[in-house]
Design a protein around this motif. Structure first.
Motif, PDB file in Angstrom:
ATOM      1  N   PRO A  32       0.817  -1.225   0.000  1.00  0.00           N
ATOM      2  CA  PRO A  32       0.000   0.000   0.000  1.00  0.00           C
ATOM      3  C   PRO A  32       0.851   1.276   0.000  1.00  0.00           C
ATOM      4  O   PRO A  32       0.475   2.274  -0.631  1.00  0.00           O
ATOM      5  N   ILE A  33       1.998   1.237   0.677  1.00  0.00           N
ATOM      6  CA  ILE A  33       2.916   2.379   0.652  1.00  0.00           C
ATOM      7  C   ILE A  33       3.494   2.535  -0.755  1.00  0.00           C
ATOM      8  O   ILE A  33       3.620   3.644  -1.287  1.00  0.00           O
ATOM      9  N   MET A  34       3.842   1.411  -1.364  1.00  0.00           N
ATOM     10  CA  MET A  34       4.352   1.426  -2.740  1.00  0.00           C
ATOM     11  C   MET A  34       3.308   2.005  -3.691  1.00  0.00           C
ATOM     12  O   MET A  34       3.644   2.798  -4.591  1.00  0.00           O
ATOM     13  N   ASP A  35       2.059   1.628  -3.507  1.00  0.00           N
ATOM     14  CA  ASP A  35       0.991   2.148  -4.370  1.00  0.00           C
ATOM     15  C   ASP A  35       0.882   3.666  -4.265  1.00  0.00           C
ATOM     16  O   ASP A  35       0.681   4.364  -5.264  1.00  0.00           O
ATOM     17  N   ARG A  36       1.026   4.190  -3.045  1.00  0.00           N
ATOM     18  CA  ARG A  36       0.974   5.643  -2.867  1.00  0.00           C
ATOM     19  C   ARG A  36       2.128   6.316  -3.602  1.00  0.00           C
ATOM     20  O   ARG A  36       1.957   7.368  -4.222  1.00  0.00           O
ATOM     21  N   ALA A  37       3.313   5.697  -3.536  1.00  0.00           N
ATOM     22  CA  ALA A  37       4.464   6.264  -4.228  1.00  0.00           C
ATOM     23  C   ALA A  37       4.260   6.232  -5.738  1.00  0.00           C
ATOM     24  O   ALA A  37       4.626   7.180  -6.451  1.00  0.00           O
ATOM     25  N   VAL A  38       3.667   5.151  -6.248  1.00  0.00           N
ATOM     26  CA  VAL A  38       3.394   5.052  -7.685  1.00  0.00           C
ATOM     27  C   VAL A  38       2.390   6.115  -8.104  1.00  0.00           C
ATOM     28  O   VAL A  38       2.524   6.739  -9.174  1.00  0.00           O
ATOM     29  N   ASP A  39       1.372   6.350  -7.286  1.00  0.00           N
ATOM     30  CA  ASP A  39       0.377   7.382  -7.610  1.00  0.00           C
ATOM     31  C   ASP A  39       1.028   8.765  -7.686  1.00  0.00           C
ATOM     32  O   ASP A  39       0.705   9.568  -8.568  1.00  0.00           O
ATOM     33  N   PRO A 123      11.418   4.670  -2.532  1.00  0.00           N
ATOM     34  CA  PRO A 123      10.206   4.212  -3.222  1.00  0.00           C
ATOM     35  C   PRO A 123      10.242   4.554  -4.700  1.00  0.00           C
ATOM     36  O   PRO A 123      11.136   5.285  -5.158  1.00  0.00           O
ATOM     37  N   PRO A 124       9.307   4.028  -5.475  1.00  0.00           N
ATOM     38  CA  PRO A 124       9.225   4.377  -6.899  1.00  0.00           C
ATOM     39  C   PRO A 124       9.113   5.882  -7.086  1.00  0.00           C
ATOM     40  O   PRO A 124       8.515   6.581  -6.278  1.00  0.00           O
ATOM     41  N   GLY A 125       9.683   6.351  -8.163  1.00  0.00           N
ATOM     42  CA  GLY A 125       9.659   7.772  -8.444  1.00  0.00           C
ATOM     43  C   GLY A 125      10.900   8.506  -7.996  1.00  0.00           C
ATOM     44  O   GLY A 125      11.105   9.669  -8.336  1.00  0.00           O
ATOM     45  N   VAL A 126      11.744   7.822  -7.190  1.00  0.00           N
ATOM     46  CA  VAL A 126      13.005   8.412  -6.746  1.00  0.00           C
ATOM     47  C   VAL A 126      14.129   7.775  -7.561  1.00  0.00           C
ATOM     48  O   VAL A 126      14.301   6.562  -7.544  1.00  0.00           O
ATOM     49  N   GLY A 127      14.885   8.585  -8.267  1.00  0.00           N
ATOM     50  CA  GLY A 127      15.995   8.048  -9.042  1.00  0.00           C
ATOM     51  C   GLY A 127      15.880   8.384 -10.512  1.00  0.00           C
ATOM     52  O   GLY A 127      14.816   8.200 -11.124  1.00  0.00           O
ATOM     53  N   ASN A 128      16.960   8.889 -11.054  1.00  0.00           N
ATOM     54  CA  ASN A 128      17.036   9.231 -12.471  1.00  0.00           C
ATOM     55  C   ASN A 128      17.529   8.020 -13.251  1.00  0.00           C
ATOM     56  O   ASN A 128      18.479   7.347 -12.838  1.00  0.00           O
ATOM     57  N   GLY A 129      16.887   7.754 -14.373  1.00  0.00           N
ATOM     58  CA  GLY A 129      17.310   6.616 -15.185  1.00  0.00           C
ATOM     59  C   GLY A 129      18.746   6.701 -15.644  1.00  0.00           C
ATOM     60  O   GLY A 129      19.403   5.669 -15.864  1.00  0.00           O
ATOM     61  N   ASP A 130      19.265   7.924 -15.774  1.00  0.00           N
ATOM     62  CA  ASP A 130      20.641   8.086 -16.237  1.00  0.00           C
ATOM     63  C   ASP A 130      21.672   7.693 -15.179  1.00  0.00           C
ATOM     64  O   ASP A 130      22.851   7.518 -15.495  1.00  0.00           O
ATOM     65  N   THR A 131      21.250   7.582 -13.922  1.00  0.00           N
ATOM     66  CA  THR A 131      22.194   7.279 -12.843  1.00  0.00           C
ATOM     67  C   THR A 131      22.073   5.836 -12.347  1.00  0.00           C
ATOM     68  O   THR A 131      22.710   5.485 -11.353  1.00  0.00           O
ATOM     69  N   VAL A 132      21.261   5.036 -13.027  1.00  0.00           N
ATOM     70  CA  VAL A 132      21.015   3.670 -12.549  1.00  0.00           C
ATOM     71  C   VAL A 132      22.298   2.873 -12.450  1.00  0.00           C
ATOM     72  O   VAL A 132      22.578   2.207 -11.438  1.00  0.00           O
ATOM     73  N   ASP A 133      23.129   2.905 -13.479  1.00  0.00           N
ATOM     74  CA  ASP A 133      24.353   2.099 -13.485  1.00  0.00           C
ATOM     75  C   ASP A 133      25.283   2.501 -12.346  1.00  0.00           C
ATOM     76  O   ASP A 133      25.834   1.642 -11.641  1.00  0.00           O
ATOM     77  N   GLY A 134      25.453   3.797 -12.153  1.00  0.00           N
ATOM     78  CA  GLY A 134      26.330   4.256 -11.079  1.00  0.00           C
ATOM     79  C   GLY A 134      25.808   3.882  -9.708  1.00  0.00           C
ATOM     80  O   GLY A 134      26.577   3.463  -8.829  1.00  0.00           O
ATOM     81  N   ARG A 135      24.490   4.023  -9.523  1.00  0.00           N
ATOM     82  CA  ARG A 135      23.903   3.667  -8.231  1.00  0.00           C
ATOM     83  C   ARG A 135      23.990   2.175  -7.975  1.00  0.00           C
ATOM     84  O   ARG A 135      24.232   1.731  -6.850  1.00  0.00           O
ATOM     85  N   THR A 136      23.824   1.373  -9.022  1.00  0.00           N
ATOM     86  CA  THR A 136      23.928  -0.082  -8.874  1.00  0.00           C
ATOM     87  C   THR A 136      25.348  -0.483  -8.507  1.00  0.00           C
ATOM     88  O   THR A 136      25.567  -1.324  -7.613  1.00  0.00           O
ATOM     89  N   ASP A 137      26.325   0.107  -9.171  1.00  0.00           N
ATOM     90  CA  ASP A 137      27.726  -0.205  -8.863  1.00  0.00           C
ATOM     91  C   ASP A 137      28.071   0.175  -7.420  1.00  0.00           C
ATOM     92  O   ASP A 137      28.777  -0.571  -6.724  1.00  0.00           O
ATOM     93  N   ALA A 138      27.580   1.336  -6.977  1.00  0.00           N
ATOM     94  CA  ALA A 138      27.870   1.774  -5.613  1.00  0.00           C
ATOM     95  C   ALA A 138      27.233   0.836  -4.595  1.00  0.00           C
ATOM     96  O   ALA A 138      27.849   0.472  -3.577  1.00  0.00           O
TER      97      ALA A 138
END
Length: 244
Positions: A32-39, A123-138
């Motif tokens: 339910p918290i995830m759903d709120r973030a998606v909304d 939660p969903p909605g936080v994070g830029n798609g361009d930084t995914v690789d760097g965040r994953t590596d970290a």
């Protein structure tokens, strides 16, 4: 005595059971918290004029979460059983309950807690798609550092025991290892570059429930492995021979 195959089987059972428990908790309490973030994310995209096609419905995503938690539990359970065998192979049948819970706690600290303290879940909605690789590596680097810290703490504990160190000294020195690892994570690893644009309460609730899910997964896995060990030990105890 237990064999590596039996421990792998018990690990799969423990991981599967813990995955179902953690998945159920996440579905009923955290989603339910995830759903709120998606909304919130959807409303923000609509306000910006961004129209995206939904690949999976929320219902399908809910089901996928349960399947994913089961799969993660099975994979971790197999590794957990193997690690238990390697760590305690000289005496597998002693204190199976306590050993299972201690090993699960060590895994929770190294694999999840230390990386989580450095890079808390968002939660969903936080994070830029361009930084995914760097965040994953970290995050992967933080996980490796956490595992090394826990393994080092366990080896240090064994060495201190062999040297006859006092119990308080052992506990303090071993506890200092993950703390030092966490400090190094903040010094060495980069900060999360993305802004967090969700309400603070939603962010806090999401992180608390994410933590609850992982605690249930790891401690549940340790508890089930320990319980199966107790059941196995009781089943293999020879019956007393009545006196003549």
């Amino acid at each position: 005595m237990a064999s590596v195959l039996s421990l792998l089987g018990r690990g799969l059972l423990a991981g599967g059971a813990a995955g179902v428990l953690a998945g159920g908790f996440a579905r009923l309490i955290a989603e339910p918290i995830m759903d709120r973030a998606v909304d919130i994310e959807s409303a923000r995209s609509a306000a910006a004029g961004e129209v995206g096609e939904e690949v999976f419905t929320r219902g399908e995503q809910h089901f996928g979460l349960m399947v994913a938690m089961l799969a993660v539990g099975l994979a971790l359970g197999a590794l957990f059983g193997l690690v238990y065998f390697l760590v305690h192979r000289s005496d597998l049948d002693t204190d199976v309950w306590g050993r299972s819970l201690r090993l699960a706690t060590a895994g929770l600290v190294g694999v999840w807690l230390l990386p989580f303290l450095r890079y808390p879940a968002n939660p969903p909605g936080v994070g830029n798609g361009d930084t995914v690789d760097g965040r994953t590596d970290a995050w992967l680097a933080a996980t490796v550092m956490g595992l090394v810290a826990v393994a080092g703490a366990l080896l240090l504990h064994s060495w201190l025991v062999s040297r006859g160190a006092a119990t308080p000294v052992r506990h303090l020195v071993v506890a200092a290892v993950p703390v030092l690892a966490l400090v190094l994570m903040f010094v060495i690893l980069p900060n999360n570059p993305d802004a967090i644009e969700v309400p603070p309460k939603l962010l806090w609730d999401f992180r608390v429930l994410a933590a609850g899910t992982m605690v249930i997964l790891w401690i549940g896995m340790g508890a089930v492995l320990g319980l199966t060990g107790l059941v196995r030990a009781r089943a293999t105890v020879p019956e007393a021979v009545p006196a003549a």
